[in-house]
Design an enzyme around this catalytic site. Structure first.
Site, PDB file in Angstrom:
ATOM      1  CG  ASN A 114      -1.832   1.201   1.275  1.00  0.00           C
ATOM      2  OD1 ASN A 114      -2.457   1.531   0.259  1.00  0.00           O
ATOM      3  ND2 ASN A 114      -1.958   1.872   2.409  1.00  0.00           N
ATOM      4  CG  HIS A 116      -0.749   6.403   4.534  1.00  0.00           C
ATOM      5  ND1 HIS A 116      -2.133   6.431   4.551  1.00  0.00           N
ATOM      6  CD2 HIS A 116      -0.339   7.276   5.484  1.00  0.00           C
ATOM      7  CE1 HIS A 116      -2.535   7.278   5.483  1.00  0.00           C
ATOM      8  NE2 HIS A 116      -1.464   7.804   6.068  1.00  0.00           N
ATOM      9  CB  SER A 143       4.978   5.461   4.144  1.00  0.00           C
ATOM     10  OG  SER A 143       5.350   6.538   4.970  1.00  0.00           O
ATOM     11  CG  ASP A 152      -3.086   3.824   6.594  1.00  0.00           C
ATOM     12  OD1 ASP A 152      -3.069   3.247   5.495  1.00  0.00           O
ATOM     13  OD2 ASP A 152      -3.935   4.674   6.912  1.00  0.00           O
TER      14      ASP A 152
HETATM   15  C1  GRF Z   1      -2.787   8.681  -2.787  1.00  0.00           C
HETATM   16  O1  GRF Z   1      -2.459   9.858  -2.096  1.00  0.00           O
HETATM   17  C2  GRF Z   1      -2.369   7.470  -2.004  1.00  0.00           C
HETATM   18  O2  GRF Z   1      -1.226   7.683  -1.243  1.00  0.00           O
HETATM   19  C3  GRF Z   1      -3.549   7.252  -1.095  1.00  0.00           C
HETATM   20  O3  GRF Z   1      -4.669   7.565  -1.874  1.00  0.00           O
HETATM   21  C4  GRF Z   1      -4.295   8.496  -2.881  1.00  0.00           C
HETATM   22  C5  GRF Z   1      -4.688   7.889  -4.177  1.00  0.00           C
HETATM   23  O4  GRF Z   1      -4.492   8.753  -5.262  1.00  0.00           O
HETATM   24  N1  GRF Z   1      -3.566   5.919  -0.571  1.00  0.00           N
HETATM   25  P1  GRF Z   1      -4.603   8.207  -6.728  1.00  0.00           P
HETATM   26  O5  GRF Z   1      -5.974   7.550  -6.873  1.00  0.00           O
HETATM   27  O6  GRF Z   1      -3.494   7.213  -6.944  1.00  0.00           O
HETATM   28  O7  GRF Z   1      -4.480   9.405  -7.610  1.00  0.00           O
END
Ligand code: GRF
Length: 237
Positions: A114, A116, A143, A152
């Site tokens: 994932n 984050h 991260s 997370d």
């Molecule tokens: C990103 O900021 C990611 O870190 C978080 O959700 C957002 C997704 O953005 N988990 P995208 O859909 O990839 O533009």
């Protein structure tokens, strides 16, 4: 002996919305810098932009709409069936905005990543950019971690740091963090594909067989055993 090119790693990517991280991964794959085969992009929301990005790249898409399920376990079961039909070696959460059940997470333990938008363990959860500014931190960032049942909270593999600027707003910060995410995520996925990172039985991240004492900082990437070439391999356009 002729050199044998290893087959691309089969992956499934889960999204919930915009899909900019998905697009960054697709771009690296299409440029020949990330040897993966995206077998499916699955969204828990219908008609989101990320599904269109995938379809445009010729990647099969599916929707498992969480609103059609009475509880998390039922949804996660269906999602798991849907993912496993594609037999991925890695599941990539790219803006997938669902809390996952422990059984689902356990099923993919060590093979689900994932990204984050914060320097974990700081600011798990939502609205990280505003919360970081309210806490007056000097730097923020993103991260990439292995997914565990703690939201997370899984072991962090690598981070990209973004200094807070004067007159920073949540939106300006989000834009700069997202830009870093688009470099960080493909790089960590590449390490996984190359077999360089894994999660050991005690939940520690091993890089090149050695436990990380702290997450890899993108800024220190040239000090890694792979050297600067590893980094440019992903970000050079
Ligand atoms: C990103 O900021 C990611 O870190 C978080 O959700 C957002 C997704 O953005 N988990 P995208 O859909 O990839 O533009």
């Amino acid at each position: 002996m002729p050199e044998v090119t290893p087959a691309p790693l089969p992956v499934v990517i889960l999204i919930s919305g915009r899909g900019s991280n998905l697009q960054a991964i697709i771009d690296c794959m299409q440029a020949g810098r990330l040897p993966i085969e995206i077998r499916a992009v699955i969204s828990n929301r219908p008609a989101v932009a990320g599904l269109q990005l995938a379809a445009r790249a010729g990647i099969p898409t599916e929707v498992v709409d969480h609103t059609h399920y009475t509880d998390r376990a039922e949804f996660d079961n269906r999602l798991q069936q849907c993912i496993d039909r594609h037999v991925p070696d890695l599941v990539i959460l790219a803006g997938f905005m669902r809390i996952l059940t422990p059984a689902f997470v356990e099923h993919y333990r060590g093979r689900m990543l994932n990204i984050h938008p914060s320097l974990l363990p700081d600011f798990p959860g939502l609205d990280t950019h505003r919360r970081a500014l309210e806490a007056s931190v000097k730097e923020h960032g993103a991260s990439v971690h292995f997914v565990t049942a703690a939201t997370d909270g899984g072991p962090v593999i690598a981070q990209a740091r973004v200094p807070i600027q004067a007159a920073e707003t949540p939106d300006s910060l989000a834009t700069r963090v997202l830009d870093q995410e688009h470099h960080l995520y493909p790089l960590v996925i590449l390490w996984y594909v190359q077999g360089r990172i894994r999660e050991d039985n005690s939940g520690k991240v091993l890089l090149d067989g050695l436990p990380l004492s702290s997450p890899v900082d993108m800024a220190s990437i040239e000090q890694l055993p792979c050297g600067p070439g590893c980094y440019s391999f992903v970000v050079a356009s």
